[in-house]
Design a protein around this motif. Structure first.
Motif, PDB file in Angstrom:
ATOM      1  N   UNK A  68       0.832  -1.213   0.000  1.00 13.06           N
ATOM      2  CA  UNK A  68       0.000   0.000   0.000  1.00 13.06           C
ATOM      3  C   UNK A  68       0.866   1.262   0.000  1.00 13.06           C
ATOM      4  N   UNK A  69       1.964   1.229   0.764  1.00 10.08           N
ATOM      5  CA  UNK A  69       2.816   2.417   0.874  1.00 10.08           C
ATOM      6  C   UNK A  69       3.868   2.474  -0.227  1.00 10.08           C
ATOM      7  N   UNK A  70       4.021   1.397  -0.975  1.00 14.10           N
ATOM      8  CA  UNK A  70       5.008   1.391  -2.062  1.00 14.10           C
ATOM      9  C   UNK A  70       6.430   1.393  -1.547  1.00 14.10           C
ATOM     10  N   UNK A  71       6.677   0.557  -0.524  1.00 16.17           N
ATOM     11  CA  UNK A  71       8.009   0.515   0.085  1.00 16.17           C
ATOM     12  C   UNK A  71       8.417  -0.951   0.198  1.00 16.17           C
ATOM     13  N   UNK A  72       9.727  -1.223   0.175  1.00 13.23           N
ATOM     14  CA  UNK A  72      10.182  -2.628   0.145  1.00 13.23           C
ATOM     15  C   UNK A  72       9.871  -3.379   1.440  1.00 13.23           C
ATOM     16  N   UNK A  73      10.047  -2.700   2.574  1.00 17.42           N
ATOM     17  CA  UNK A  73       9.913  -3.421   3.849  1.00 17.42           C
ATOM     18  C   UNK A  73       8.984  -2.711   4.815  1.00 17.42           C
ATOM     19  N   UNK A  74       8.125  -3.495   5.450  1.00 19.25           N
ATOM     20  CA  UNK A  74       7.351  -3.015   6.595  1.00 19.25           C
ATOM     21  C   UNK A  74       7.661  -3.993   7.731  1.00 19.25           C
ATOM     22  N   UNK A  75       8.238  -3.471   8.806  1.00 19.90           N
ATOM     23  CA  UNK A  75       8.572  -4.325   9.959  1.00 19.90           C
ATOM     24  C   UNK A  75       7.604  -3.962  11.080  1.00 19.90           C
ATOM     25  N   UNK A  76       6.639  -4.827  11.334  1.00 18.34           N
ATOM     26  CA  UNK A  76       5.602  -4.525  12.334  1.00 18.34           C
ATOM     27  C   UNK A  76       6.171  -4.647  13.741  1.00 18.34           C
ATOM     28  N   UNK A  77       5.664  -3.810  14.623  1.00 20.70           N
ATOM     29  CA  UNK A  77       6.171  -3.787  16.013  1.00 20.70           C
ATOM     30  C   UNK A  77       4.996  -3.696  16.985  1.00 20.70           C
ATOM     31  N   UNK A  78       5.314  -3.845  18.270  1.00 17.10           N
ATOM     32  CA  UNK A  78       4.293  -3.850  19.316  1.00 17.10           C
ATOM     33  C   UNK A  78       3.618  -2.511  19.531  1.00 17.10           C
ATOM     34  N   UNK A  79       4.321  -1.424  19.263  1.00 17.18           N
ATOM     35  CA  UNK A  79       3.743  -0.070  19.346  1.00 17.18           C
ATOM     36  C   UNK A  79       4.688   0.898  18.641  1.00 17.18           C
ATOM     37  N   UNK A  80       4.244   2.128  18.468  1.00 16.63           N
ATOM     38  CA  UNK A  80       5.058   3.102  17.747  1.00 16.63           C
ATOM     39  C   UNK A  80       6.316   3.497  18.510  1.00 16.63           C
ATOM     40  N   UNK A  81       6.245   3.479  19.828  1.00 16.57           N
ATOM     41  CA  UNK A  81       7.403   3.916  20.624  1.00 16.57           C
ATOM     42  C   UNK A  81       8.541   2.902  20.531  1.00 16.57           C
ATOM     43  N   UNK A  82       8.213   1.623  20.663  1.00 17.53           N
ATOM     44  CA  UNK A  82       9.286   0.613  20.534  1.00 17.53           C
ATOM     45  C   UNK A  82       9.804   0.621  19.098  1.00 17.53           C
ATOM     46  N   UNK A  83       8.932   0.922  18.143  1.00 21.77           N
ATOM     47  CA  UNK A  83       9.367   1.000  16.744  1.00 21.77           C
ATOM     48  C   UNK A  83      10.365   2.150  16.567  1.00 21.77           C
ATOM     49  N   UNK A  84      10.081   3.294  17.214  1.00 22.83           N
ATOM     50  CA  UNK A  84      11.030   4.412  17.168  1.00 22.83           C
ATOM     51  C   UNK A  84      12.356   3.993  17.806  1.00 22.83           C
ATOM     52  N   UNK A  85      12.274   3.365  18.974  1.00 19.04           N
ATOM     53  CA  UNK A  85      13.499   2.991  19.699  1.00 19.04           C
ATOM     54  C   UNK A  85      14.350   2.033  18.874  1.00 19.04           C
ATOM     55  N   UNK A  86      13.694   1.063  18.267  1.00 22.02           N
ATOM     56  CA  UNK A  86      14.439   0.075  17.470  1.00 22.02           C
ATOM     57  C   UNK A  86      15.050   0.751  16.235  1.00 22.02           C
ATOM     58  N   UNK A  87      14.278   1.621  15.587  1.00 25.42           N
ATOM     59  CA  UNK A  87      14.814   2.311  14.403  1.00 25.42           C
ATOM     60  C   UNK A  87      16.014   3.180  14.783  1.00 25.42           C
ATOM     61  N   UNK A  88      15.889   3.883  15.907  1.00 21.29           N
ATOM     62  CA  UNK A  88      16.977   4.761  16.365  1.00 21.29           C
ATOM     63  C   UNK A  88      18.247   3.942  16.618  1.00 21.29           C
ATOM     64  N   UNK A  89      18.076   2.783  17.257  1.00 24.28           N
ATOM     65  CA  UNK A  89      19.243   1.929  17.539  1.00 24.28           C
ATOM     66  C   UNK A  89      19.792   1.308  16.264  1.00 24.28           C
ATOM     67  N   UNK A  90      18.894   0.867  15.401  1.00 26.80           N
ATOM     68  CA  UNK A  90      19.357   0.206  14.171  1.00 26.80           C
ATOM     69  C   UNK A  90      20.139   1.180  13.296  1.00 26.80           C
ATOM     70  N   UNK A  91      19.767   2.461  13.380  1.00 25.58           N
ATOM     71  CA  UNK A  91      20.491   3.479  12.599  1.00 25.58           C
ATOM     72  C   UNK A  91      21.790   3.898  13.274  1.00 25.58           C
ATOM     73  N   UNK A  92      21.966   3.498  14.515  1.00 31.13           N
ATOM     74  CA  UNK A  92      23.196   3.836  15.240  1.00 31.13           C
ATOM     75  C   UNK A  92      23.252   5.281  15.698  1.00 31.13           C
ATOM     76  N   UNK A  93      22.098   5.884  15.966  1.00 39.64           N
ATOM     77  CA  UNK A  93      22.107   7.266  16.447  1.00 39.64           C
ATOM     78  C   UNK A  93      22.730   7.318  17.838  1.00 39.64           C
ATOM     79  N   UNK A  94      23.343   8.458  18.152  1.00 45.87           N
ATOM     80  CA  UNK A  94      24.006   8.604  19.459  1.00 45.87           C
ATOM     81  C   UNK A  94      24.154  10.096  19.735  1.00 45.87           C
ATOM     82  N   UNK A  95      24.674  10.430  20.896  1.00 45.81           N
ATOM     83  CA  UNK A  95      24.976  11.835  21.231  1.00 45.81           C
ATOM     84  C   UNK A  95      23.717  12.677  21.265  1.00 45.81           C
TER      85      UNK A  95
END
Ligand code: T4K
Length: 400
Positions: A68-95
């Motif tokens: 529907x969104x025209x994107x390769x991957x949709x990774x479903x999560x338990x809620x939007x907040x954990x999804x943000x946290x996982x994305x932030x970590x997976x991207x290696x954000x820091x500081x």
């Protein structure tokens, strides 16, 4: 009579005592699709005895959303907040990571919870989204990324933020919690930045009860996030990555699959309600509805009324009058993240650099919409605002 003491239409001597609405009209009432279809899916899950851990309905939901969104991957999560946290970590954000203060506090918490400092940049008061020049001002040697928020489902200035990120070697991701089905320059949101994060909370235009997802066109990032949401497991007994529990359960996916079939109806209803609000509130001094760009898609889930100093009644008087009538309007996202304790302790003077965020926070009232209210009820809600404002204008003792 001082406006502050006006609570109901009865106080305004218009009619008798009961509130205008016998049942509460909430902002955030869930839109719920076909009950039988939902219950049938629950039955399937019970019969199959597969309730969570990447079950078939979660996989089906991911595939349908990605398509529907025209994107390769949709990774479903338990809620939007954990999804943000996982994305932030997976991207290696820091500081430090730059975010708007004018957003739901989860955007900031998702960073702070992981030891990253959210640095608040100001918004464009016309769109309520990050102002690129303000983002530039907040970059320091510790900045590792930017999280743009598509507030109210209106796209953040994607191209400008990407240009800043590229220029300074920063990662860019989006909090798209409000933006399911929205577009930016005609393209569906979900594909921008390194990844985009959706919330499918019960109060959202599209809901899975609790739930969220990260969408991305980056195969490696998607794979990392799939590992992270399931404790880092790759097959039985083989943990290859640090992880957490970010999984969506089958019951939530069943709700999601059912509600995907409803989404276009929700959007059409919201658009009718929005148009009814625009018409019914027209001409009240100091009252304006935030308008969405007609060239872009937006679920119109959020009906955002702005109360300026020209309005005879204050924003808080309007909220109080509506609540007295059983209309549970909200002050989202008052007072802004930077004013909330964890962040006001961190940056006591942040407001000096956030004049637009502070001024918008004082003006906004979010009004109910969605399948649970009708255009006729919208007109009644607008009447209450109109009567209150007329009364406030004619009352010499009004002080706001
Ligand atoms: N980023 C942004 C920009 C967000 O807006 C959000 C969430 C997130 C990230 C995080 O996503 P999640 O982790 O939540 O998936 C609500 C929601 O809980 C929250 O999801 C949402 N944003 C936020 C804008 O609104 P509250 O504190 O306002 O919830 P509450 O309990 O006051 O309920 C809101 C209204 O909805 C009330 O009028 C009652 C009504 N309601 C609520 C529920 C749950 C119902 O009528 N039925 C229900 O089942 O946060």
């Amino acid at each position: 009579m001082p406006v502050k003491s006006i609570r109901t239409r009865a106080d305004l001597a218009i009619n008798g005592a009961p509130p205008a609405f016998a049942r509460p009209l909430h902002v955030g009432r869930p839109n719920i699709g076909d009950r039988n279809a939902f219950l049938a899916r629950i039955g399937e899950a019970l019969d199959s005895q597969w309730l969570t851990n990447n079950g078939p309905m979660v996989q089906e939901l991911e595939a349908r959303i990605a398509q529907r969104l025209g994107v390769r991957h949709c990774v479903a999560m338990g809620n939007g907040t954990i999804a943000l946290e996982i994305a932030i970590r997976a991207l290696g954000l820091s500081g430090e990571v730059i975010v708007p203060s004018w957003t739901f506090v989860a955007t900031a918490h998702a960073l702070y919870w992981q030891g990253i400092t959210p640095v608040f940049a100001d918004i464009d008061p016309g769109t309520h989204n990050l102002e690129p020049a303000a983002v530039r001002r907040m970059i320091t040697p510790r900045t590792s990324g930017i999280i743009g928020v598509h507030l109210w489902g209106r796209a953040a200035p994607v191209a400008e933020l990407q240009a800043i990120a590229d220029e300074h070697g920063l990662k860019l991701m989006f909090d798209a919690a409000h933006a399911f089905g929205s577009s930016y320059k005609g393209q569906t949101i979900g594909r921008f930045g390194a990844c985009e994060v959706f919330s499918f909370h019960a109060t959202k235009a599209f809901n899975t009860m609790e739930g969220g997802a990260v969408t991305t066109n980056d195969d490696t990032l998607a794979e990392t996030m799939r590992l992270m949401r399931n404790f880092g497991f790759k097959g039985y007994d083989n943990v290859i990555h640090p992880g957490t529990n970010g999984k969506m359960i089958e019951v939530c996916a069943a709700m999601g699959l059912t509600n995907l079939d409803l989404f276009d109806t929700v959007v059409a209803t919201n658009r009718l309600n929005h148009a009814a609000y625009v018409q019914a509130l027209a001409g009240i001094p100091g009252i304006a509805l935030l308008q969405y760009d007609s060239a872009e898609r937006n679920s119109h889930h959020y009906v955002v009324l702005e109360v300026s100093v020209d309005c005879p009644a204050s924003r808080d008087d309007i909220i109080a009058a509506l609540h007295a009538e059983n209309i549970l309007a909200r002050k989202y996202f008052w007072p802004g993240c930077h004013m909330m304790k964890p962040y006001s302790d961190l940056f006591p003077h942040a407001g000096l650099l956030l004049p637009h965020s502070e001024s918008v926070a004082k003006r906004v009232v979010v009004l109910p919409s969605g399948l649970s209210i009708t255009p006729a009820e919208v007109r009644e809600i607008a009447d209450i605002v109109r009567i209150l404002c007329a009364h406030a204008a004619s009352s010499p003792s009004t002080s706001i």
